[in-house]
Scaffold this active site. Sequence first.
Site, short mmCIF file in Angstrom:
data_model
loop_
_atom_site.label_atom_id
_atom_site.label_comp_id
_atom_site.label_asym_id
_atom_site.label_seq_id
_atom_site.Cartn_x
_atom_site.Cartn_y
_atom_site.Cartn_z
N ASP A 12 -14.39 -10.85 -13.28
CA ASP A 12 -13.09 -11.50 -13.34
C ASP A 12 -12.02 -10.47 -13.75
O ASP A 12 -12.18 -9.75 -14.74
CB ASP A 12 -13.15 -12.64 -14.36
N ASP A 72 -3.08 -7.55 -7.78
CA ASP A 72 -2.75 -8.09 -6.47
C ASP A 72 -3.49 -9.40 -6.24
O ASP A 72 -4.35 -9.52 -5.37
CB ASP A 72 -3.17 -7.03 -5.41
N SER A 101 -6.37 -1.68 -0.70
CA SER A 101 -5.96 -0.94 -1.91
C SER A 101 -7.07 -0.05 -2.44
O SER A 101 -6.82 1.07 -2.88
CB SER A 101 -5.49 -1.93 -2.98
N HIS A 121 0.82 -1.22 0.00
CA HIS A 121 0.00 0.00 0.00
C HIS A 121 0.86 1.27 0.00
O HIS A 121 0.49 2.26 -0.63
CB HIS A 121 -0.96 -0.01 1.20
C1 SAM Z 1 -4.73 -10.39 -2.17
S1 SAM Z 1 -6.43 -10.08 -2.25
C2 SAM Z 1 -6.51 -8.39 -2.67
C3 SAM Z 1 -6.17 -7.43 -1.57
C4 SAM Z 1 -6.40 -5.98 -1.93
N1 SAM Z 1 -5.81 -5.66 -3.22
C5 SAM Z 1 -5.84 -5.05 -0.90
O1 SAM Z 1 -4.68 -4.62 -1.01
O2 SAM Z 1 -6.57 -4.68 0.02
C6 SAM Z 1 -6.89 -10.87 -3.74
C7 SAM Z 1 -8.37 -10.73 -4.08
O3 SAM Z 1 -8.54 -11.12 -5.43
C8 SAM Z 1 -9.80 -11.75 -5.57
N2 SAM Z 1 -9.71 -12.56 -6.80
C9 SAM Z 1 -9.05 -13.72 -6.99
N3 SAM Z 1 -9.14 -14.12 -8.27
C10 SAM Z 1 -9.88 -13.16 -8.91
C11 SAM Z 1 -10.27 -12.97 -10.26
N4 SAM Z 1 -9.94 -13.85 -11.21
N5 SAM Z 1 -10.97 -11.85 -10.57
C12 SAM Z 1 -11.30 -10.94 -9.62
N6 SAM Z 1 -10.96 -11.08 -8.32
C13 SAM Z 1 -10.24 -12.16 -7.97
C14 SAM Z 1 -9.98 -12.54 -4.30
O4 SAM Z 1 -11.35 -12.74 -4.04
C15 SAM Z 1 -9.32 -11.60 -3.26
O5 SAM Z 1 -10.29 -10.81 -2.63
#
Ligand code: SAM
Length: 290
Positions: free
Chosen positions: A154, A175, A111, A28
């Site tokens: 997605d 991420d 984020s 972040h």
């Molecule tokens: C590491 S976390 C993100 C944390 C966030 N970026 C933060 O810094 O607060 C990953 C997220 O990606 C989502 N995710 C995983 N595969 C995905 C996809 N193909 N499309 C959209 N979201 C997805 C998961 O549900 C999860 O909430």
Amino acid sequence: MKRSIQSGAMLSYQHSYHAGNHADLLKHIILGDVVAGMFNKEKPMFMLDAFASRGIYALDSEQALKNREFESGIGKLWELRNHASPQGVARWFKLIAAENPEGGFNRFPGSTALLHHMAREGDRLTACDLHPQEFDKLRGSFQANRRFSLLKRDAFEALKALLPPKEKRGLIFLDPSYEVKEEYRSIAKAVIEAHRRFATGVYVIWYPLLPAQRHLDLFRALKSSGMRKILRIELDCGDCFPEMQMYGSGMLIVNPPWHAEKPMQDSLDWICEHLTAGRGTKQYGWLVPE
Ligand SMILES: C[S@@+](CC[C@H](N)C(=O)[O-])C[C@H]1O[C@@H](n2cnc3c(N)ncnc32)[C@H](O)[C@@H]1O
């Protein structure tokens, strides 16, 4: 087939278990530095938080309290919030304080909260998450509007559909949860394809450092793609957090804004010094130069 692998990973991962840990700090703070560096130009820009999760995490939730990862992250640094610190670190402390008017850091901004907070009047922000529960929380935490979209979509499809943006300036934050080993290559492939359509975009990719060293797959794929200007920022926490399998993390930044370079270095130095008390090691340099 690829889609079902990604969905499987998505459904088993919840960031609330990890919110506020050492990797979130690096992620972040550096992301904020990149965005601030892009603001050097007044022209509006588009920001895509492709793997958004829920935006705000409650650190007193059952999930966060399970392994208490936040204690060795934000819990360790919070007492330094009133000390002199680099601008990226100070910005991040300020954001956490703004989310917690009653004091403390229980409502931990992710984020999407960071990007939402930083977006200027003419900028556009889109945040995607495919996990139904995460998406509901995301929608509950923010008010979407003409400039701020929340999509249960997605991330890989969103990259294809939303780039290049009409603003011609954009930040793409990637991420993923890396629950399956193929995801390192899927991310590289998605960035390479997106870069073909939107070569001037700033792509920020987060990756974990794990004993299996899978992040090297991501490096190899990007290096062999012919893409240039890929900066690598990494913090190896050494033996600081033996309870965690993840011993550090890194960020790759394609087309890093020039104005962010000094702030990012200052942030990395500060995080390494204060989080690891000199026991960690850091990397700042080109994975692929200009
Ligand atoms: C590491 S976390 C993100 C944390 C966030 N970026 C933060 O810094 O607060 C990953 C997220 O990606 C989502 N995710 C995983 N595969 C995905 C996809 N193909 N499309 C959209 N979201 C997805 C998961 O549900 C999860 O909430």
